[in-house]
Design a protein around this motif. Structure first.
Motif, PDB file in Angstrom:
ATOM      1  N   GLU A   1      17.276  65.773   9.938  1.00 19.97           N
ATOM      2  CA  GLU A   1      17.255  66.279   8.561  1.00 19.97           C
ATOM      3  C   GLU A   1      18.293  65.558   7.709  1.00 19.97           C
ATOM      4  OE1 GLU A   1      16.979  70.546   8.696  1.00 19.97           O
ATOM      5  OE2 GLU A   1      15.006  70.358   9.615  1.00 19.97           O
ATOM      6  N   ASN A   2      19.312  66.264   7.183  1.00 20.21           N
ATOM      7  CA  ASN A   2      20.250  65.538   6.326  1.00 20.21           C
ATOM      8  C   ASN A   2      21.501  65.051   7.069  1.00 20.21           C
ATOM      9  OD1 ASN A   2      21.352  68.031   6.602  1.00 20.21           O
ATOM     10  ND2 ASN A   2      21.985  68.244   4.457  1.00 20.21           N
ATOM     11  N   LYS A   3      21.403  65.007   8.385  1.00 23.88           N
ATOM     12  CA  LYS A   3      22.516  64.509   9.193  1.00 23.88           C
ATOM     13  C   LYS A   3      22.207  63.128   9.747  1.00 23.88           C
ATOM     14  CE  LYS A   3      24.039  68.655  11.293  1.00 23.88           C
ATOM     15  NZ  LYS A   3      23.555  69.442  12.412  1.00 23.88           N
ATOM     16  N   THR A   4      23.215  62.249   9.696  1.00 22.69           N
ATOM     17  CA  THR A   4      23.103  60.970  10.383  1.00 22.69           C
ATOM     18  C   THR A   4      24.154  60.978  11.471  1.00 22.69           C
ATOM     19  OG1 THR A   4      22.257  59.772   8.480  1.00 22.69           O
ATOM     20  CG2 THR A   4      23.388  58.465  10.134  1.00 22.69           C
ATOM     21  N   ILE A   5      23.721  60.692  12.696  1.00 23.49           N
ATOM     22  CA  ILE A   5      24.640  60.763  13.824  1.00 23.49           C
ATOM     23  C   ILE A   5      24.872  59.363  14.376  1.00 23.49           C
ATOM     24  CG2 ILE A   5      25.054  61.782  16.120  1.00 23.49           C
ATOM     25  CD1 ILE A   5      22.527  63.679  14.520  1.00 23.49           C
ATOM     26  N   LEU A   6      26.156  58.981  14.418  1.00 21.66           N
ATOM     27  CA  LEU A   6      26.543  57.697  14.990  1.00 21.66           C
ATOM     28  C   LEU A   6      27.041  57.980  16.401  1.00 21.66           C
ATOM     29  CD1 LEU A   6      27.137  54.628  14.524  1.00 21.66           C
ATOM     30  CD2 LEU A   6      29.390  55.322  13.695  1.00 21.66           C
ATOM     31  N   GLN A   7      26.387  57.336  17.377  1.00 24.71           N
ATOM     32  CA  GLN A   7      26.741  57.576  18.782  1.00 24.71           C
ATOM     33  C   GLN A   7      28.189  57.238  19.052  1.00 24.71           C
ATOM     34  OE1 GLN A   7      25.016  59.329  20.819  1.00 24.71           O
ATOM     35  NE2 GLN A   7      23.641  59.417  19.045  1.00 24.71           N
TER      36      GLN A   7
ATOM     37  N   ILE B   1      21.953  50.660   6.592  1.00 29.71           N
ATOM     38  CA  ILE B   1      22.652  50.346   7.846  1.00 29.71           C
ATOM     39  C   ILE B   1      21.711  49.751   8.887  1.00 29.71           C
ATOM     40  CG2 ILE B   1      24.527  52.059   7.615  1.00 29.71           C
ATOM     41  CD1 ILE B   1      22.904  53.983   9.358  1.00 29.71           C
ATOM     42  N   SER B   2      22.317  49.068   9.837  1.00 31.02           N
ATOM     43  CA  SER B   2      21.590  48.541  10.994  1.00 31.02           C
ATOM     44  C   SER B   2      21.654  49.594  12.102  1.00 31.02           C
ATOM     45  CB  SER B   2      22.275  47.246  11.454  1.00 31.02           C
ATOM     46  OG  SER B   2      22.148  47.083  12.863  1.00 31.02           O
TER      47      SER B   2
ATOM     48  N   THR C   1      28.714  49.637  10.416  1.00 28.28           N
ATOM     49  CA  THR C   1      27.905  50.830  10.178  1.00 28.28           C
ATOM     50  C   THR C   1      28.818  52.036   9.970  1.00 28.28           C
ATOM     51  OG1 THR C   1      26.084  49.941  11.455  1.00 28.28           O
ATOM     52  CG2 THR C   1      26.117  52.328  11.174  1.00 28.28           C
ATOM     53  N   HIS C   2      29.847  52.138  10.819  1.00 27.05           N
ATOM     54  CA  HIS C   2      30.794  53.235  10.686  1.00 27.05           C
ATOM     55  C   HIS C   2      31.455  53.202   9.314  1.00 27.05           C
ATOM     56  CE1 HIS C   2      34.683  55.360  11.267  1.00 27.05           C
ATOM     57  NE2 HIS C   2      33.893  56.228  11.884  1.00 27.05           N
ATOM     58  N   SER C   3      31.915  52.024   8.877  1.00 26.28           N
ATOM     59  CA  SER C   3      32.615  52.012   7.594  1.00 26.28           C
ATOM     60  C   SER C   3      31.657  52.264   6.423  1.00 26.28           C
ATOM     61  CB  SER C   3      33.465  50.758   7.414  1.00 26.28           C
ATOM     62  OG  SER C   3      32.664  49.645   7.232  1.00 26.28           O
ATOM     63  N   THR C   4      30.414  51.827   6.540  1.00 22.44           N
ATOM     64  CA  THR C   4      29.437  52.131   5.481  1.00 22.44           C
ATOM     65  C   THR C   4      29.213  53.641   5.378  1.00 22.44           C
ATOM     66  OG1 THR C   4      28.288  50.022   5.767  1.00 22.44           O
ATOM     67  CG2 THR C   4      27.026  51.774   4.700  1.00 22.44           C
ATOM     68  N   LEU C   5      29.092  54.300   6.537  1.00 24.73           N
ATOM     69  CA  LEU C   5      28.847  55.747   6.527  1.00 24.73           C
ATOM     70  C   LEU C   5      30.041  56.506   5.945  1.00 24.73           C
ATOM     71  CD1 LEU C   5      26.998  56.068   9.967  1.00 24.73           C
ATOM     72  CD2 LEU C   5      25.978  56.356   7.695  1.00 24.73           C
ATOM     73  N   VAL C   6      31.251  56.050   6.259  1.00 22.72           N
ATOM     74  CA  VAL C   6      32.453  56.699   5.724  1.00 22.72           C
ATOM     75  C   VAL C   6      32.493  56.549   4.189  1.00 22.72           C
ATOM     76  CG1 VAL C   6      34.991  56.591   5.635  1.00 22.72           C
ATOM     77  CG2 VAL C   6      33.809  56.512   7.848  1.00 22.72           C
TER      78      VAL C   6
ATOM     79  N   THR D   1      29.712  60.857  15.888  1.00 29.98           N
ATOM     80  CA  THR D   1      30.218  61.313  14.604  1.00 29.98           C
ATOM     81  C   THR D   1      29.037  61.710  13.723  1.00 29.98           C
ATOM     82  OG1 THR D   1      31.718  59.445  14.886  1.00 29.98           O
ATOM     83  CG2 THR D   1      31.946  60.714  12.853  1.00 29.98           C
ATOM     84  N   GLU D   2      29.165  62.871  13.113  1.00 30.53           N
ATOM     85  CA  GLU D   2      28.082  63.335  12.230  1.00 30.53           C
ATOM     86  C   GLU D   2      28.463  63.158  10.777  1.00 30.53           C
ATOM     87  OE1 GLU D   2      26.099  66.974  14.787  1.00 30.53           O
ATOM     88  OE2 GLU D   2      26.945  67.361  12.815  1.00 30.53           O
ATOM     89  N   PHE D   3      27.536  62.669  10.006  1.00 30.43           N
ATOM     90  CA  PHE D   3      27.741  62.510   8.567  1.00 30.43           C
ATOM     91  C   PHE D   3      26.637  63.264   7.843  1.00 30.43           C
ATOM     92  CE2 PHE D   3      29.396  58.798  10.704  1.00 30.43           C
ATOM     93  CZ  PHE D   3      30.601  58.532  10.054  1.00 30.43           C
TER      94      PHE D   3
END
Ligand code: ADP
Length: 357
Positions: free
Chosen positions: A32-38, A322-323, A332-337, A53-55
């Motif tokens: 849904e509205n969460k993006t999860i980075l392993q 993101i890739s 990817t992490h810094s883009t999400l932050v 990490t959840e964004f």
């Protein structure tokens, strides 16, 4: 006026050939509205391990596997989701700004411009804007510029105009580029011809200078003017709005330079604008700085020109691309932050109205 947060969406593209060949693993999932980075365990063994990490974003677009159409956010879906209400806002006289942010190769151009078969946000928004009915007399003008190394260039410049343009600030209308050419358009075909011409201008320069296109920002603006005549009173009312579509330079420049607090000089001034965009976003994200007077927009050309779109008079959408691959973990992490911070920006949009007697 109306207050609203910057709406932020994230889109994850398919694995590219290189990532497939390396058998990269996918570190992104969406719910849904969460993006999860392993967790970064697989990526950087030996480093301090972070769990997943959840964004949280306004919209998450899973565009990773186009062989599974039920679980693939295509161009039409992205447009419908982000475009909701935006065309109406423009015709109500609000400024609108959509910008694409992400590392080079993450899908900014694909999402914004798209291909002939899969047109992106620019062609879709343009057609929708031009096809919208209005009770007034509508004129639409287009401008297209590039910011490279803190210099503004008109990508549609008329023969005699200067190559390097300056930014000025009008006390009511805000920052603008002096002498930027404006082109009247009435169909998507008109716009397309201008865009193709403008993009050629960008590409020619890119072959001369290494990687230039991924270091330059392109700002494409439609100015919509509606004039409403009132027969009885003899007055007329004018509504003005700007629709900005911004294709930002690759974000890897920002994360490697000042965005994390290192000295600007280190970036060799390559992309001061993107560095300051990060700073403006961070400082707007802190409650106490929300009053614009505390934010130094004028430090870079990009933030100055986007002043009204960042915490100003605008309805703003940011699309972070993101890739999915583990080898881009850091970017990817810094883009999400970045993107999550941008969500905290509050815009105060007012209708640009003018009554003439
Ligand atoms: P950027 O503008 O961020 O440098 P591009 O838009 O050029 O990146 O994307 C890099 C490559 O990935 C291109 O070949 C593009 O067609 C492909 N691509 C990006 N996003 C998608 C997507 N959502 N679906 C399919 N292909 C994509």
């Amino acid at each position: 006026s109306e207050r609203s947060n910057v709406r932020v969406a994230v889109r994850v593209r398919p694995m590219n050939q290189r990532e497939k060949a390396k058998q990269s693993s996918c570190v992104i999932s969406m719910n849904e509205n969460k993006t999860i980075l392993q967790s970064n365990a697989a990526v950087s063994p030996g480093k301090v391990q972070k769990g997943p990490t959840e964004f949280i974003f306004d919209h998450c677009f899973w565009s990773t596997d186009d062989s599974d159409p039920d679980n693939y956010a295509g161009q039409e879906e992205v447009f419908r989701t982000l475009g909701e209400g935006i065309i109406e806002n423009t015709y109500q006289g609000y400024n609108v700004c959509i910008f694409a942010y992400g590392q080079t190769g993450s899908g900014k151009t694909y999402s914004m411009m798209g291909t002939d078969d899969e047109p992106g946000l620019i062609p879709r928004f343009c057609s929708a804007l031009l096809n919208k009915e209005s009770k007034g007399t509508v004129t639409v003008e287009l401008s297209y510029m590039e910011i490279y190394n803190e210099k503004v260039r008109d990508l549609l410049k008329l023969k005699k105009s200067k190559t390097e343009l300056s930014v000025r600030e009008h006390n009511i209308l805000g920052p603008y580029v002096e002498g930027l050419s404006q082109h009247a358009v009435s169909t998507w075909e008109d716009i397309k011809l201008l865009l193709v011409a403008g993009n050629k201008c960008r590409t020619t320069a890119a072959t001369k200078m290494n990687e230039e296109s991924s270091r330059s920002h392109a700002i494409f603006t439609l100015t919509i003017t509606q004039i409403f005549h009132n027969q009885e009173s003899g007055t007329s009312k004018e509504l003005n709005s700007k629709f900005n579509l911004v294709d930002l330079a690759g974000s890897e420049r920002a994360s490697k330079s000042g965005a994390q607090g290192k000295r600007l000089v280190e970036s060799g001034n390559i992309n001061k604008s993107l560095t300051f965009l990060g700073r403006v976003i961070s400082s707007l994200a802190e409650e106490k700085n929300r009053r614009q007077s505390y934010v130094s927009y004028r430090e870079s050309v990009l933030t100055w020109l986007l002043k009204n779109s960042l915490g100003g008079n605008s309805k703003t959408v940011m699309l972070a691309t993101i890739s999915p691959a583990d080898d881009n973990y850091g970017e990817t992490h810094s883009t999400l932050v970045y993107a999550e911070r941008a969500r905290k920006i509050v815009n105060e949009a007012t209708v640009n109205e003018d009554t003439k007697f």
